[in-house]
Design an enzyme around this catalytic site. Sequence first.
Site, PDB file in Angstrom:
ATOM      1  N   SER A   1      29.214  43.704  39.934  1.00 35.86           N
ATOM      2  CA  SER A   1      30.027  42.553  40.301  1.00 35.86           C
ATOM      3  C   SER A   1      29.691  42.128  41.729  1.00 35.86           C
ATOM      4  O   SER A   1      28.538  41.815  42.020  1.00 35.86           O
ATOM      5  CB  SER A   1      31.513  42.869  40.124  1.00 35.86           C
TER       6      SER A   1
ATOM      7  N   ASP B   1      31.598  40.290  28.976  1.00 34.86           N
ATOM      8  CA  ASP B   1      32.167  40.229  30.322  1.00 34.86           C
ATOM      9  C   ASP B   1      33.239  39.144  30.371  1.00 34.86           C
ATOM     10  O   ASP B   1      32.975  37.986  30.082  1.00 34.86           O
ATOM     11  CB  ASP B   1      31.058  39.911  31.328  1.00 34.86           C
TER      12      ASP B   1
ATOM     13  N   HIS C   1      33.336  43.661  31.755  1.00 38.51           N
ATOM     14  CA  HIS C   1      32.887  43.513  33.136  1.00 38.51           C
ATOM     15  C   HIS C   1      32.674  44.884  33.786  1.00 38.51           C
ATOM     16  O   HIS C   1      33.626  45.617  34.034  1.00 38.51           O
ATOM     17  CB  HIS C   1      33.907  42.710  33.934  1.00 38.51           C
TER      18      HIS C   1
END
Length: 509
Positions: free
Chosen positions: A195, A401, A440
């Site tokens: 991320s 995600d 994610h």
Amino acid sequence: MMKYSLLFLSVLSCLASSAYANSVKANVEDRCHALTNLELDNAKVVNSEIIADRFSPSSKLADTLRGAKAKEIVDLPQICRVELSIEPAINVEVWLPTNWNQRLQAIGGGGYAGFIPFDKLAVAAKNGYVAAATDTGHTGNLVEGKFVFKDGKLQADSVTDFAYRSVHEMTVKTKQVIVSYYGQAANYAYWNGCSTGGRQGLMEAQRYPADYDGLYIAAPAIHWDKFVPAEIWPQIVMQQELGKPIDNDKLEKVRKAIIELADEKDGIKDGLVSDPAAVEISDELLNKAGLDKDEVRTLRKIWQGPTDQNGKFLWFSIEPTAPLDVLASNKGPFPIPEDYLKYWIKQDPNFDWKTLGYRGFDNYFNESVELFRPIMGTDNADLSQFKKLGGKMIIWHGLNDRLIAPKGTIQYYNNVLKIMGGKDSVDDFAKLYLAPGVDHCNGGDGPDKINGFESLVNWVEKKQAPNRLIAQKVENGQVILKRPLCQYPQKTIYQGKGDTNNPENFVCQ
């Protein structure tokens, strides 16, 4: 007499061993404490201490999102823990294990950062790595973006520290600490981040290509200037089209219906969709899942991604198999894009996102690109210097995600291919993998325990380039799902017979 002599020698041996152990311990402690005297440019060691077995992080620096208590870390090896302060306000943790493997592993942050990921530092240190991480120059939690706004205006230094300066400074200083403590430099330096951490790693390759030998990049928050505004798009659409959110239970029912529709197209009924973008979703299916015609129109507009007033595409949406419970939450926008709108763009803490509408969103998006692409976009596809220096990079992104659209990562990689001379040239240093069913960074229905970091180390040190990665789903300590991940743009194809949890029964095409 012989028996007593042997006993005497045994006692002497134990005493000598104990004395040696005490000497080693004292030497480690002395070297650790001596780090407080280390001279660094624009930085200082504010604390150095030996920790072992257990460590309780300070709630100020740990991830304490929504008031959660910082977790105690257990089963630690002996570590020299160093706290660094880099001007103006960057906090850095460096953990130096006694049993060092001659490698550095820097750990990336998440969201707006603002904390130290102590749990991940511990994993790296347990595996023998010197581990380092930074809060990027502010304390807070991963969804609070107001740190860049002070005294009624945007703080350029805070933006710069968050964008790239904090990570580079941490890297330089950590390497100096390593030399001072161990008397030698690390043989290899690795980055490990998802991320925001993925964006940080790619920023290193783009701005400071000599910092790391290997970069492990997951679900990178690149194209920050585009994807963060895009995260509020579902709320704008629902507000404009319906005047209220779609019930989240309905959205989840739709998602499950889509997965059920497409599940076996890859030859395996396992709850995973290998190529969500290829699924043809009819209005009939959406109606059966409980949506009326207005909700169907709204959902399709969410899925197509943000557009401008003329219908021109602006950015990607998450895939239809990904949960919409965060970006289209009944409770309102995800805090990251809402804070970005208030503090980074409008610079007004009281700004109400509901006043945007489609025209206001268009302006918001364009202003974000204009202001922050140069510093936060992290979309420079020219990685020639990183390649020239021998760097290696593995990128992967989960196809389910719920926060960052995987198509953004695919677009970046395709741009690298275009600029860097095509697949054969790029294969020498960078590879992309897509993980079906994975959310994610981790989680979701797909196998999310991926051997990518280990594969990166082998690639850097043993010149063993990975053609595919192995992903596992682990529950209660048991592997319940195992799949190979083929290098993009190849697809992972089941050959039609044999155990579907045996990677040998799959081919890459």
